[in-house]
Design a protein around this motif. Structure first.
Motif, PDB file in Angstrom:
ATOM      1  N   ASN A 117      36.033  32.657 -13.498  1.00 53.11           N
ATOM      2  CA  ASN A 117      35.592  33.589 -14.531  1.00 53.11           C
ATOM      3  C   ASN A 117      36.022  35.005 -14.152  1.00 53.11           C
ATOM      4  OD1 ASN A 117      32.962  32.587 -13.094  1.00 53.11           O
ATOM      5  ND2 ASN A 117      32.235  34.493 -13.936  1.00 53.11           N
ATOM      6  N   ASP A 118      35.142  35.959 -14.117  1.00 53.24           N
ATOM      7  CA  ASP A 118      35.507  37.382 -14.090  1.00 53.24           C
ATOM      8  C   ASP A 118      36.588  37.792 -13.095  1.00 53.24           C
ATOM      9  OD1 ASP A 118      33.085  37.034 -15.322  1.00 53.24           O
ATOM     10  OD2 ASP A 118      31.969  38.325 -13.968  1.00 53.24           O
ATOM     11  N   PRO A 119      37.431  38.755 -13.499  1.00 49.67           N
ATOM     12  CA  PRO A 119      38.260  39.437 -12.512  1.00 49.67           C
ATOM     13  C   PRO A 119      37.380  40.308 -11.626  1.00 49.67           C
ATOM     14  CG  PRO A 119      38.529  40.484 -14.661  1.00 49.67           C
ATOM     15  CD  PRO A 119      37.659  39.283 -14.865  1.00 49.67           C
ATOM     16  N   TYR A 133      38.738  36.984  -8.095  1.00 54.76           N
ATOM     17  CA  TYR A 133      38.090  36.454  -9.300  1.00 54.76           C
ATOM     18  C   TYR A 133      36.947  35.509  -8.934  1.00 54.76           C
ATOM     19  CZ  TYR A 133      41.517  32.757  -8.235  1.00 54.76           C
ATOM     20  OH  TYR A 133      42.283  31.807  -7.594  1.00 54.76           O
ATOM     21  N   GLN A 134      35.993  35.398  -9.839  1.00 55.59           N
ATOM     22  CA  GLN A 134      34.886  34.463  -9.686  1.00 55.59           C
ATOM     23  C   GLN A 134      35.466  33.052  -9.717  1.00 55.59           C
ATOM     24  OE1 GLN A 134      30.995  35.383  -9.851  1.00 55.59           O
ATOM     25  NE2 GLN A 134      32.385  36.496  -8.518  1.00 55.59           N
ATOM     26  N   HIS A 135      35.125  32.294  -8.682  1.00 58.19           N
ATOM     27  CA  HIS A 135      35.859  31.040  -8.477  1.00 58.19           C
ATOM     28  C   HIS A 135      34.911  29.958  -7.979  1.00 58.19           C
ATOM     29  CE1 HIS A 135      39.229  28.534  -7.505  1.00 58.19           C
ATOM     30  NE2 HIS A 135      39.280  28.792  -6.219  1.00 58.19           N
ATOM     31  N   PHE A 244      20.704  42.433 -11.748  1.00 54.79           N
ATOM     32  CA  PHE A 244      20.925  43.651 -10.980  1.00 54.79           C
ATOM     33  C   PHE A 244      22.226  43.427 -10.216  1.00 54.79           C
ATOM     34  CE2 PHE A 244      19.638  46.279  -7.153  1.00 54.79           C
ATOM     35  CZ  PHE A 244      19.577  47.485  -7.827  1.00 54.79           C
ATOM     36  N   ARG A 245      23.352  43.607 -10.930  1.00 56.34           N
ATOM     37  CA  ARG A 245      24.577  43.060 -10.317  1.00 56.34           C
ATOM     38  C   ARG A 245      25.856  43.786 -10.719  1.00 56.34           C
ATOM     39  NH1 ARG A 245      22.702  39.212 -13.852  1.00 56.34           N
ATOM     40  NH2 ARG A 245      23.911  38.896 -15.748  1.00 56.34           N
ATOM     41  N   ASP A 246      26.937  43.284 -10.140  1.00 53.93           N
ATOM     42  CA  ASP A 246      28.316  43.644 -10.472  1.00 53.93           C
ATOM     43  C   ASP A 246      28.662  45.081 -10.089  1.00 53.93           C
ATOM     44  OD1 ASP A 246      28.172  41.111 -11.536  1.00 53.93           O
ATOM     45  OD2 ASP A 246      28.044  41.768 -13.624  1.00 53.93           O
ATOM     46  N   PRO A 247      28.543  45.436  -8.786  1.00 58.59           N
ATOM     47  CA  PRO A 247      28.845  46.806  -8.364  1.00 58.59           C
ATOM     48  C   PRO A 247      30.311  47.173  -8.631  1.00 58.59           C
ATOM     49  CG  PRO A 247      28.623  45.359  -6.448  1.00 58.59           C
ATOM     50  CD  PRO A 247      28.187  44.560  -7.637  1.00 58.59           C
ATOM     51  N   ALA A 302      23.502  44.340 -19.211  1.00 58.69           N
ATOM     52  CA  ALA A 302      24.861  44.876 -19.136  1.00 58.69           C
ATOM     53  C   ALA A 302      25.536  44.185 -17.958  1.00 58.69           C
ATOM     54  CB  ALA A 302      24.819  46.378 -18.925  1.00 58.69           C
ATOM     55  N   GLU A 303      26.716  43.645 -18.185  1.00 61.48           N
ATOM     56  CA  GLU A 303      27.435  42.951 -17.116  1.00 61.48           C
ATOM     57  C   GLU A 303      28.744  43.669 -16.841  1.00 61.48           C
ATOM     58  OE1 GLU A 303      26.248  38.455 -16.783  1.00 61.48           O
ATOM     59  OE2 GLU A 303      27.670  38.706 -18.410  1.00 61.48           O
ATOM     60  N   CYS A 304      29.140  43.607 -15.582  1.00 59.90           N
ATOM     61  CA  CYS A 304      30.457  44.095 -15.163  1.00 59.90           C
ATOM     62  C   CYS A 304      30.824  45.452 -15.741  1.00 59.90           C
ATOM     63  CB  CYS A 304      31.524  43.059 -15.519  1.00 59.90           C
ATOM     64  SG  CYS A 304      31.208  41.486 -14.746  1.00 59.90           S
ATOM     65  N   ASN A 387      34.579  33.861 -22.790  1.00 64.86           N
ATOM     66  CA  ASN A 387      33.270  34.439 -22.493  1.00 64.86           C
ATOM     67  C   ASN A 387      32.295  33.277 -22.433  1.00 64.86           C
ATOM     68  OD1 ASN A 387      31.628  34.225 -24.996  1.00 64.86           O
ATOM     69  ND2 ASN A 387      33.254  35.500 -25.861  1.00 64.86           N
ATOM     70  N   TRP A 388      31.021  33.555 -22.307  1.00 69.56           N
ATOM     71  CA  TRP A 388      30.080  32.459 -22.026  1.00 69.56           C
ATOM     72  C   TRP A 388      29.659  31.688 -23.282  1.00 69.56           C
ATOM     73  CZ3 TRP A 388      30.150  31.321 -17.146  1.00 69.56           C
ATOM     74  CH2 TRP A 388      30.378  32.317 -16.213  1.00 69.56           C
ATOM     75  N   THR A 389      30.211  32.032 -24.445  1.00 71.53           N
ATOM     76  CA  THR A 389      29.715  31.438 -25.693  1.00 71.53           C
ATOM     77  C   THR A 389      29.848  29.915 -25.731  1.00 71.53           C
ATOM     78  OG1 THR A 389      30.346  33.448 -26.821  1.00 71.53           O
ATOM     79  CG2 THR A 389      29.906  31.536 -28.207  1.00 71.53           C
TER      80      THR A 389
HETATM   81  C1  FRU Z   1      29.855  37.910 -15.972  1.00 69.35           C
HETATM   82  C2  FRU Z   1      28.937  37.369 -14.915  1.00 69.35           C
HETATM   83  C3  FRU Z   1      28.577  38.468 -13.948  1.00 69.35           C
HETATM   84  C4  FRU Z   1      28.231  37.712 -12.707  1.00 69.35           C
HETATM   85  C5  FRU Z   1      29.238  36.577 -12.744  1.00 69.35           C
HETATM   86  C6  FRU Z   1      28.763  35.285 -12.146  1.00 69.35           C
HETATM   87  O1  FRU Z   1      30.684  36.971 -16.535  1.00 69.35           O
HETATM   88  O2  FRU Z   1      27.794  36.799 -15.507  1.00 69.35           O
HETATM   89  O3  FRU Z   1      27.554  39.326 -14.401  1.00 69.35           O
HETATM   90  O4  FRU Z   1      28.380  38.512 -11.580  1.00 69.35           O
HETATM   91  O5  FRU Z   1      29.548  36.374 -14.106  1.00 69.35           O
HETATM   92  O6  FRU Z   1      29.794  34.362 -12.060  1.00 69.35           O
END
Ligand code: FRU
Length: 560
Positions: A117-119, A133-135, A244-247, A302-304, A387-389
């Motif tokens: 998922n996310d870069p 990336y999220q892996h 509380f995430r994604d610095p 709010a994410e990322c 996206n997560w949809t």
């Molecule tokens: C966004 C997200 C982030 C989180 C990550 C988890 O897509 O939900 O907020 O850090 O994915 O994989």
């Protein structure tokens, strides 16, 4: 059955592998030999895939053997640490479950195996872009989060690097399988050269702070040192449950370091701001306060968040800041699109952000968790082409990244253009002559760019693509610019619509599994993941001939 994989190795070649027992009563075991001589044994007895590493002290033919009745090997790859940033890893084994479909995207970045998922951690170091990336390496589904890693000189041609961050034992042993190294960012280190990453550790058992921030440095650029805690004060007004995430760490206009974090309260998604004079002392961050609140979708986290400075192209010398964040679970009543991403153009003095205008980043919504980076060649960014949809934890969902983008601001509007290197993907022009005929034109199975100039802004047109699994078209009409995408396998069909957009110029990028539309020099952008990797076979135009000024069709390909 005996399973084995063989590869030639040199002194110093490093081999990574993950294995677990087939059932609770078994112990997983793999034997490593070089030229027939036993050199190591990997043994694992846990319920999760255990990581193993081997460094060769002799060259020869490495053979890794295991019994499939007792041992499940998920991935094995090898690399030379001295050259891996140029040559990448050599994949030696993947299982059925994490094998990325062979016939997938032609020009879009995707992981070599497993889920993405996310870069994360976008950085430019010594002439190379680093993309983390999220892996999840072990299936094509979301799982305990690792950080995958790739490098590139042009953000188009990528080399896959070893897995960078791995979840802690606490996370791996959690039966919910939730957590791990969530999203974050990176900054370069100068002396010695390297990078520092900031990320979120999500550990379900750490109550009440399920999400904490950690930081680690890497001087070889392929493996991190032990992570440090990043103690951060959390304002009462944004207690936001577990979110509380994604610095995202960057240099502010006051030359001090800034960190954004995504959270929410009961009314709004919130982006928090922290400040420090030394990005390399993880203990030195001070809470400034909420930087921005968005109550347009209630309490969606709010994410990322990410934030970059851009000179307004219409007023020379004026720098605005653009804040970008996704709102998880947001939904648009008019179009039924979900998980929207917003871009706010505003002014930022290092402590306060004053919005000037708000827009959607991407009307197709599949440019999620967008992360941008200031470089000598402009502000570049990339998003998750999904996206997560439509995601389910119980189904494979192979995804890619969007084409990389270059950001600009003009008259308070964010413009999102493909990076110039995308032009170099053009191979040959295809004959567009029959596009307006009943049949249209047959398309090769490759990535394709359509460049369309309309005779007047908003002139009606419809470019229809034939596909066995879904209906797909890009259209301009009285409602605006739209990607018409109807997949019978997906329950709800949103309208991927840029309401009231009246574009004159369209660049449409079509790839297996992806469509992206850039209109009017980046004024409107729509990106959509397509659920099948089968190619589009035909394209045909419905338009009044006088409304179309010019059409070019290009076959695109990577350099091999
Ligand atoms: C966004 C997200 C982030 C989180 C990550 C988890 O897509 O939900 O907020 O850090 O994915 O994989």
């Amino acid at each position: 059955m005996n399973c084995e994989t063989r590869l030639h190795i040199d002194i110093g070649t490093t081999v990574h592998g993950w294995l677990k027992p087939i059932s609770e009563s078994e112990v997983a075991k793999a034997i490593l030999t070089i030229d027939g001589e036993s050199v190591a044994e990997w043994v694992a007895d846990k319920a999760w895939h255990q990581f193993e590493s081997f460094v060769a002290t002799q060259s020869g033919e490495l053979c890794i053997v295991w019994q499939s009745v007792e041992t499940d090997v998920s991935v094995i790859y090898a690399f030379d640490p001295a050259t891996v940033l140029e040559e990448g890893v050599r994949l030696a084994w993947t299982s059925e479950r994490n094998r990325y479909p062979e016939t997938s995207h032609h020009v879009h970045f995707h992981p070599p195996f497993g889920w993405m998922n996310d870069p994360n951690g976008l950085a430019l170091i010594d002439g190379k872009y680093h993309l983390f990336y999220q892996h999840y390496p072990h299936t094509l589904r979301w799982g305990a989060m690792h950080w995958g890693h790739a490098v590139s000189e042009d953000m188009i041609h990528w080399v896959h690097c070893p897995v960078f961050l791995q979840p802690s034992l606490e996370v791996l042993s959690d039966v919910n399988g939730k957590g791990g190294c969530y999203s974050g960012s990176a900054v370069p280190t100068v002396d010695p050269l390297g990078l520092r990453v900031y990320y979120t550790a999500h550990v379900s058992r750490h109550l009440p702070d399920v999400q904490r921030q950690l930081s680690a440095v890497s001087h070889d650029l392929i493996s991190p040192a032990v992570s440090d805690e990043v103690p951060l004060q959390r304002p009462k007004a944004a207690e936001g449950g577990g979110d509380f995430r994604d610095p995202y760490v960057f240099k502010g206009p006051d030359n001090r370091w800034k960190m954004l974090l995504g959270t929410r309260n009961s009314e709004a998604g919130i982006v928090l701001l922290y400040d420090s004079d030394d990005v390399h002392s993880p203990g030195g961050w001070r809470l400034v306060g909420p930087l921005h609140e968005d109550s347009s979708h209630g309490s969606s986290p709010a994410e990322c968040p990410c934030m970059v400075p851009l000179q307004d192209e219409s007023e020379s010398g004026v720098t605005h800041w653009v804040l970008i964040y996704a709102l998880l679970r947001s939904s648009d009543a008019l179009t039924a699109r979900r998980n929207l991403t917003y871009a706010i153009v505003g002014d930022f003095d290092g402590l306060r952000f004053k919005p000037r205008s708000k827009q959607e980043l991407d009307f197709g919504t599949d440019c999620y968790a967008f992360q941008a980076l200031t470089t000598p060649t402009g502000v570049r960014g990339i998003g998750w082409l999904a996206n997560w949809t439509n995601f389910s934890k119980n189904a494979d969902y192979p995804t890619a990244m969007t084409l990389p983008r270059l950001l600009a601001v003009k008259q308070d509007n964010l413009l999102v253009r493909p990076i110039p290197e995308v032009d170099r993907l053009r191979r040959e022009m295809l004959d567009a002559g029959d596009l307006a005929s009943k049949e249209g034109i047959a398309l090769p199975d490759s990535a394709i760019e359509f460049s369309i100039h309309l005779a007047k802004p908003g002139a009606s047109m419809r470019l229809i693509f034939s596909h066995t699994d879904f209906d797909l078209a890009v259209q301009v009409g009285p409602d605006g610019l739209e990607i018409h995408y109807v997949d019978p396998a997906i329950k709800i069909t949103p309208r991927y619509l840029a309401s009231n957009a009246k574009p004159s110029v369209l660049r449409i990028f079509l790839d297996r599994g992806a469509i992206e539309v850039f209109a009017d020099d980046g004024r409107w952008v729509g990106s959509k993941r397509l659920s099948s990797f089968l190619p589009v076979t035909f394209a045909r135009f419905e338009a009044v001939q006088e409304d179309i000024r010019r059409v070019e069709i290009w076959r695109l390909a990577l350099n091999h």
